[in-house]
Design a protein around this motif. Structure first.
Motif, PDB file in Angstrom:
ATOM      1  N   ALA A  24       7.603  11.966   2.910  1.00  0.00           N
ATOM      2  CA  ALA A  24       6.324  12.471   3.034  1.00  0.00           C
ATOM      3  C   ALA A  24       5.275  11.680   2.241  1.00  0.00           C
ATOM      4  N   GLU A  25       4.024  12.214   2.118  1.00  0.00           N
ATOM      5  CA  GLU A  25       2.800  11.623   1.574  1.00  0.00           C
ATOM      6  C   GLU A  25       3.418  11.252   0.301  1.00  0.00           C
ATOM      7  N   VAL A  26       2.904  10.399  -0.349  1.00  0.00           N
ATOM      8  CA  VAL A  26       2.868   9.813  -1.967  1.00  0.00           C
ATOM      9  C   VAL A  26       1.982  10.982  -2.672  1.00  0.00           C
ATOM     10  N   VAL A  27       2.640  11.576  -3.654  1.00  0.00           N
ATOM     11  CA  VAL A  27       1.999  12.313  -4.813  1.00  0.00           C
ATOM     12  C   VAL A  27       1.543  11.599  -6.042  1.00  0.00           C
ATOM     13  N   ARG A  28       0.019  11.457  -6.227  1.00  0.00           N
ATOM     14  CA  ARG A  28      -0.070  11.091  -7.696  1.00  0.00           C
ATOM     15  C   ARG A  28      -0.221  12.050  -8.578  1.00  0.00           C
ATOM     16  N   GLU A  29       0.485  11.672  -9.656  1.00  0.00           N
ATOM     17  CA  GLU A  29       0.458  12.575 -10.891  1.00  0.00           C
ATOM     18  C   GLU A  29      -0.219  11.727 -12.134  1.00  0.00           C
ATOM     19  N   GLU A  51       8.892  12.763  -1.801  1.00  0.00           N
ATOM     20  CA  GLU A  51      10.027  13.267  -1.421  1.00  0.00           C
ATOM     21  C   GLU A  51      11.146  12.315  -0.632  1.00  0.00           C
ATOM     22  N   SER A  52      12.297  12.328  -0.936  1.00  0.00           N
ATOM     23  CA  SER A  52      13.223  11.192  -0.538  1.00  0.00           C
ATOM     24  C   SER A  52      14.454  11.757   0.104  1.00  0.00           C
ATOM     25  N   PRO A  53      15.204  11.120   0.477  1.00  0.00           N
ATOM     26  CA  PRO A  53      16.754  11.764   0.870  1.00  0.00           C
ATOM     27  C   PRO A  53      17.508  12.108  -0.337  1.00  0.00           C
ATOM     28  N   GLN A  63       5.376   5.698   6.394  1.00  0.00           N
ATOM     29  CA  GLN A  63       5.203   5.279   7.783  1.00  0.00           C
ATOM     30  C   GLN A  63       6.203   4.180   8.094  1.00  0.00           C
ATOM     31  N   TRP A  64       6.895   3.385   7.251  1.00  0.00           N
ATOM     32  CA  TRP A  64       7.962   2.665   7.246  1.00  0.00           C
ATOM     33  C   TRP A  64       9.312   2.704   6.330  1.00  0.00           C
ATOM     34  N   ALA A  65       9.000   3.352   5.225  1.00  0.00           N
ATOM     35  CA  ALA A  65      10.235   3.314   4.358  1.00  0.00           C
ATOM     36  C   ALA A  65      11.038   4.746   4.381  1.00  0.00           C
ATOM     37  N   ASP A  95       1.014  -1.336  -0.036  1.00  0.00           N
ATOM     38  CA  ASP A  95      -0.156   0.027  -0.028  1.00  0.00           C
ATOM     39  C   ASP A  95       0.869   1.352   0.067  1.00  0.00           C
ATOM     40  N   VAL A  96       1.088   1.929  -1.185  1.00  0.00           N
ATOM     41  CA  VAL A  96       2.091   3.179  -1.212  1.00  0.00           C
ATOM     42  C   VAL A  96       1.862   4.142  -0.307  1.00  0.00           C
ATOM     43  N   ASP A  97       0.307   4.378   0.217  1.00  0.00           N
ATOM     44  CA  ASP A  97       0.065   5.222   1.324  1.00  0.00           C
ATOM     45  C   ASP A  97       0.946   5.008   2.669  1.00  0.00           C
ATOM     46  N   ASN A  98       1.207   3.858   2.913  1.00  0.00           N
ATOM     47  CA  ASN A  98       1.824   3.328   4.067  1.00  0.00           C
ATOM     48  C   ASN A  98       3.371   3.569   3.882  1.00  0.00           C
TER      49      ASN A  98
END
Length: 131
Positions: free
Chosen positions: A37-42, A49-51, A29-31, A23-26
């Motif tokens: 930050a929250e996953v943005v769907r386009e 946003e990642s390191p 919370q763990w990855a 579930d990409v929305d999770n």
């Protein structure tokens, strides 16, 4: 290019682990190594946003085999394929993540390995209630 497998046994069923992790929305919370930050769907594309900066993530379709492979398109345009499996284990499930040394020196590769280890530990805590 080197590859290393990082794994973690989680005391939950493979189906439970796969359902949560897929579930990409999770992800935030763990990855944390991928999504801070929250996953943005386009459209059909997913961005996080990642390191490493803003990256695009594409997962394989949902499946019954526990495959969570995903491609990450880095800000440089390089696409990194990340093989991930959720396997049945006598104590629940084992998550195996293959980390590849692409565009990384040895120190950065070691940090990536540690980040994946921490992410899998966080996944374990989320699913077993040990937060």
């Amino acid at each position: 290019m080197r590859s290393r497998h990082v794994s973690r046994v989680i005391h939950a069923s493979p189906d439970t682990v796969y359902e949560y992790a897929s579930d990409v929305d999770n992800l935030p919370q763990w990855a944390a190594g991928l999504a801070q930050a929250e996953v943005v769907r386009e459209g059909d594309a997913l961005f996080v946003e990642s390191p490493m900066g803003r990256v695009e993530v594409r997962f394989v379709e949902s499946n019954r085999f526990g495959v969570l492979d995903h491609d990450v398109t880095l800000p440089s345009g390089t696409v990194v394929t990340n093989p991930v499996r959720v396997l049945a284990h006598p104590e629940g499930a084992e998550v195996v993540f293959t980390v590849r040394q692409i565009e990384l020196d040895d120190a950065a590769f070691a940090r990536d390995l540690a980040t994946v280890e921490a992410d899998l530990e966080r996944l374990d805590r989320r699913l077993t209630g040990h937060e």
